[in-house]
Motif scaffolding. Structure first.
Motif, short mmCIF file in Angstrom:
data_model
loop_
_atom_site.label_atom_id
_atom_site.label_comp_id
_atom_site.label_asym_id
_atom_site.label_seq_id
_atom_site.Cartn_x
_atom_site.Cartn_y
_atom_site.Cartn_z
N SER A 104 -31.90 -40.19 61.57
CA SER A 104 -32.69 -41.14 60.82
C SER A 104 -32.01 -42.85 60.62
N PHE A 105 -32.66 -43.67 60.36
CA PHE A 105 -32.09 -44.96 59.99
C PHE A 105 -31.61 -44.83 58.73
N ALA A 106 -31.87 -43.95 57.93
CA ALA A 106 -31.45 -43.82 56.55
C ALA A 106 -29.96 -42.97 56.58
N LEU A 107 -30.05 -41.95 57.80
CA LEU A 107 -28.75 -40.99 57.70
C LEU A 107 -28.60 -40.79 59.19
N LEU A 108 -27.47 -41.31 59.64
CA LEU A 108 -27.13 -41.37 60.86
C LEU A 108 -26.01 -40.73 61.47
N GLU A 109 -25.89 -39.78 62.11
CA GLU A 109 -24.70 -39.22 62.29
C GLU A 109 -24.15 -39.57 63.74
N ILE A 110 -22.72 -39.83 63.65
CA ILE A 110 -21.98 -40.41 64.93
C ILE A 110 -21.04 -39.13 65.16
N ASN A 111 -20.90 -38.73 66.37
CA ASN A 111 -19.83 -38.18 66.76
C ASN A 111 -19.34 -38.40 68.27
N GLY A 112 -17.86 -38.67 68.28
CA GLY A 112 -17.41 -39.13 69.55
C GLY A 112 -15.82 -38.69 69.68
N ARG A 113 -15.65 -38.95 70.76
CA ARG A 113 -13.91 -38.83 71.22
C ARG A 113 -13.52 -39.93 71.85
N THR A 114 -12.04 -40.14 71.73
CA THR A 114 -11.47 -41.16 72.37
C THR A 114 -10.01 -40.80 72.63
N ASP A 115 -9.57 -41.64 73.60
CA ASP A 115 -8.21 -41.41 73.92
C ASP A 115 -7.19 -42.42 73.64
N LEU A 116 -7.55 -43.08 72.38
CA LEU A 116 -6.60 -44.09 72.09
C LEU A 116 -5.44 -43.74 71.73
N ALA A 117 -4.42 -44.53 72.31
CA ALA A 117 -2.87 -44.31 72.49
C ALA A 117 -2.52 -42.91 73.04
N GLN A 118 -3.54 -42.62 74.13
CA GLN A 118 -3.48 -41.39 74.81
C GLN A 118 -3.42 -40.14 74.05
N SER A 119 -4.10 -40.50 73.04
CA SER A 119 -4.33 -39.02 72.23
C SER A 119 -5.52 -38.45 72.70
N ALA A 140 -19.26 -40.89 55.32
CA ALA A 140 -18.22 -40.05 55.22
C ALA A 140 -17.48 -40.17 56.60
N ILE A 141 -16.19 -39.72 56.90
CA ILE A 141 -15.35 -40.00 57.94
C ILE A 141 -14.66 -38.57 57.92
N THR A 142 -14.53 -37.94 59.06
CA THR A 142 -13.76 -36.80 59.57
C THR A 142 -13.13 -37.28 61.02
N ALA A 143 -11.68 -37.26 61.02
CA ALA A 143 -11.21 -37.55 62.22
C ALA A 143 -9.93 -36.30 62.74
N THR A 144 -10.00 -36.01 63.77
CA THR A 144 -8.54 -35.15 64.15
C THR A 144 -7.91 -35.92 65.47
N VAL A 145 -6.57 -36.12 64.93
CA VAL A 145 -5.95 -37.02 66.04
C VAL A 145 -4.75 -36.14 66.40
N ARG A 146 -4.68 -36.00 67.70
CA ARG A 146 -3.54 -34.93 68.45
C ARG A 146 -2.81 -35.82 69.59
N HIS A 147 -1.37 -35.90 69.36
CA HIS A 147 -0.60 -36.24 70.56
C HIS A 147 -0.80 -37.85 70.66
#
Length: 657
Positions: A116-131, A146-153
């Protein structure tokens, strides 16, 4: 009534048209054009909205960012239920072109946004810096919650390129970020980051900083715990360049901190970006920082320039307001090297700066510096000056008081070469002006012979004052040579006045035969930048010392020049190492005169045609050759017979050699 009804129908129709128009093809084209115009103005580059499809419950948009890349999104929404379910993708191939900054790199990311506009959940992936990075973001009323991120390599070199920094290191960065709340007053989460396979760029570091690294390993780790309004952290970085270990508690809301740190840098040249100047050598410090933005207490202690140092400082609004700095047994040579200066001397340096108030314009405090067991680096100074510098030792003591914008100093420098005193040295910080009165004692001029590039003897005492603001103004006074010398150096112009100088004493000082002694009054004007000038003056009551030439002249002419008192004038034109001189000496019975005598001070040669007139006779002779032992050619004319002329030649040779 009919008109009212008609007007109402028209108004309702206009409202319906305005509400419906944005969702029609003409309305879509209008909005797309307006959006494109706004984006081009914001990004300062061509933008093309290639697709814009807005319906009652769906949308689709694609934007081409010239050569930088593209952004697209599509999905469904409900204005009545205020919900959204969308997919997005961004392919940015040239971040430098898009940002306008000196960076490089790419960014590809895709994901979904649902809720909803009041509570929006965003889930994504990226290869920033070949990660391989996955992220989750919660938006409450379109504000991050709230933010959760897992960066590998993630590649460290590409992250440095994204930040516009030199690629001094490479490696793989892993990070885990869990932030349930990013509200500064209610922080909640953890951050863990680790650098693996870290390698320093040995070639680039050598080319930029001139530092050869024996090892290239680099390791780093960070752990941070966020709770309420505090961040508890610990970080460690180890490499061939040095290390940094720190732990403590930060309070972002009020800038508070309570932390410990320890760091060592094996080569300060690597910190030029932070220090703003080229520094060299190692440094190791440890200390604490406690307080907040309104009042911080900082301490530091460690090794610097081969000695020990300690610091206590108070900062308000992150600006130092007082400090107590002490150093013990620093090595001057190492300090000069660290600051990027030639190592012209070494000494044991101890000092303390007790600065009770550092506010601009209101400084208060004292600074003491003591240098003991000092020794000049004769080889380095010889190379710097281009002349042999004598071996010497020295001590230096200075005491300074800070009073407002003024730094008032008493200093004493003592060595075998000279002693220098100043009780009135003053520096105005506001005007950037230096002024001082001084006294210099040179006990033995023989020690300075190599610097003068000629033999010297005797002693000298000089007093004067100087000021420096944009250019130097120096005054010097001396009672040297039984007379008085007053000189002024105004930036590049040197002027000097000589009063009652003894020429005999001058010859003695220069270790030359004391053949003529007179009182000399004169002036010197000389430009240091062009190396040109003029020396002119007068001789009074000059007498010649006993010599074979005058003995011979007395024998054949019955004229005794030893009883004569000579007055005269001289004019010397100076051009770098060349001197063009005129001189005339007159007495009641004789005259000596030369015009355009040539002296080369670099080659140490002379060429002068001199005329001696006495007893109605004229004796011309020429000096030519080395200054120390010139050749003499005499033309006795009709004064003497041939055999006597040979004797004159012989005796003139002995007189001038």
């Amino acid at each position: 009534m009919h008109r009212f009804t008609l007007t109402l129908i028209v108004l309702i129709s206009l409202i319906i048209i305005l509400l419906v128009l944005p969702f029609t093809p003409p309305g879509n084209r209008f909005i797309a054009g307006m959006l494109q115009e706004r984006l081009e103005a914001a990004l300062a580059r061509p933008v093309d909205v290639t697709r814009f499809d807005l319906g009652w419950n769906r949308f689709s948009i694609t934007i081409l960012l010239d050569t930088a890349g593209s952004i697209g999104a599509e999905g469904e929404y409900s204005l009545f239920a205020q919900t959204l379910a969308a997919r997005y993708r961004a392919d940015i191939d040239d971040l430098a072109a898009l940002s306008g900054r000196n960076i490089s790199g790419k960014l590809h990311t895709e994901g979904t946004a649902a809720g909803s506009f009041a509570l929006l959940e965003i889930n994504g992936r990226t290869d920033l810096a070949q990660s391989e990075t996955a992220y989750h973001l919660t938006l409450r009323e379109f504000s991050p919650g709230a933010i959760t991120a897992t960066v590998r390599h993630a590649r460290l070199d590409e992250l440095l390129a994204l930040a516009g920094e030199q690629l001094l290191a490479s490696g793989e960065l892993d990070a885990d970020v869990t932030l349930h709340s990013i509200d500064p007053a209610a922080l909640d989460g953890t951050v863990d980051a680790r650098l693996a396979k870290g390698i320093l760029n040995q070639t680039l570091i050598r080319s930029i900083y001139g530092v050869q690294l024996p090892d290239t390993a680099l390791n780093a780790a960070l752990h941070a715990q966020l709770k309420n309004d505090t961040v508890t952290y610990e970080t460690k970085t180890d490499s061939a360049l040095g290390y940094l270990h720190s732990d403590g508690i930060l309070t972002p809301k009020n800038g508070g901190m309570d932390l410990n740190y320890a760091f060592a840098v094996k080569e300060l040249a690597l910190l030029q970006g932070l220090t703003g100047r080229a520094l060299h050598g190692p440094v190791a410090l440890s200390g604490t920082v406690k307080g907040d933005e309104t009042h911080l207490d900082a301490t530091a202690a460690g090794e610097i320039a081969g000695g020990k140092s300690a610091l206590k400082a108070v900062l308000k609004a992150y600006t130092p307001v007082s400090a107590d700095v002490s150093v013990e047994h620093l090595r001057l040579a190492k300090l000069l090297t660290m600051l990027g200066y030639p190592t012209i001397a070494d000494a044991d340096v101890t000092g303390r700066a007790l600065l009770t108030d550092l506010r601009p314009g209101a400084m208060q405090g004292t600074v003491t510096v003591d240098m003991q067991k000092g020794r000049a680096n004769a080889a380095a100074l010889t190379k710097q000056l281009g002349r042999t510098f004598p071996e010497s030792t020295f001590t230096l003591r200075s005491r300074s008081r800070l009073e407002g914008n003024l730094v008032k100093t008493e200093a004493a420098f003592d060595s075998e070469l000279l002693s220098l005193r100043s009780d009135t040295l003053q520096y105005d910080v506001g005007q950037m002006k230096l002024s001082a009165g001084y006294t210099a004692d040179i006990p033995d001029l023989r020690r300075l012979s190599s610097l003068a590039d000629r033999p010297l003897q005797g002693s000298a005492k000089i007093t004067g004052d100087l000021t420096y603001r944009e250019h130097l103004l120096l005054h010097a006074n001396s009672t040297l040579l039984k007379g008085q010398i007053t000189s002024t150096l105004n930036d590049q112009v040197l002027t000097a006045t000589f009063k009652q100088i003894s020429t005999g004493q001058a010859m003695h000082l220069l270790v030359q035969p004391e053949t003529f002694d007179a009182r000399f009054d004169g002036t010197l004007d000389y430009a240091l930048d062009t190396k040109r000038g003029e020396l002119k003056g007068t001789f009074k009551e000059g007498v010649f010392s006993r010599n074979n030439a005058f003995d011979l002249l007395r024998q054949y002419t019955k004229v005794d020049l030893y009883r004569e008192r000579f007055d005269g004038t001289t004019l010397a034109r100076l051009d770098d190492t060349a001197i063009d001189a005129d001189a005339t000496l007159r007495s009641d019975l004789a005259m000596l005169q030369t015009r355009h005598a040539k002296i080369d001070t670099e080659a140490q040669t002379v060429r002068a045609d001199i005329t001696l007139e006495a007893a109605g006779a004229v004796i011309p002779f020429r000096l030519k050759g080395k200054l120390a032992h010139p050749g003499v050619t005499v033309n006795a004319g009709k004064l003497l017979e041939q055999e006597a002329g040979k004797q004159v030649q012989q005796l003139f040779d002995s007189f001038f050699k």
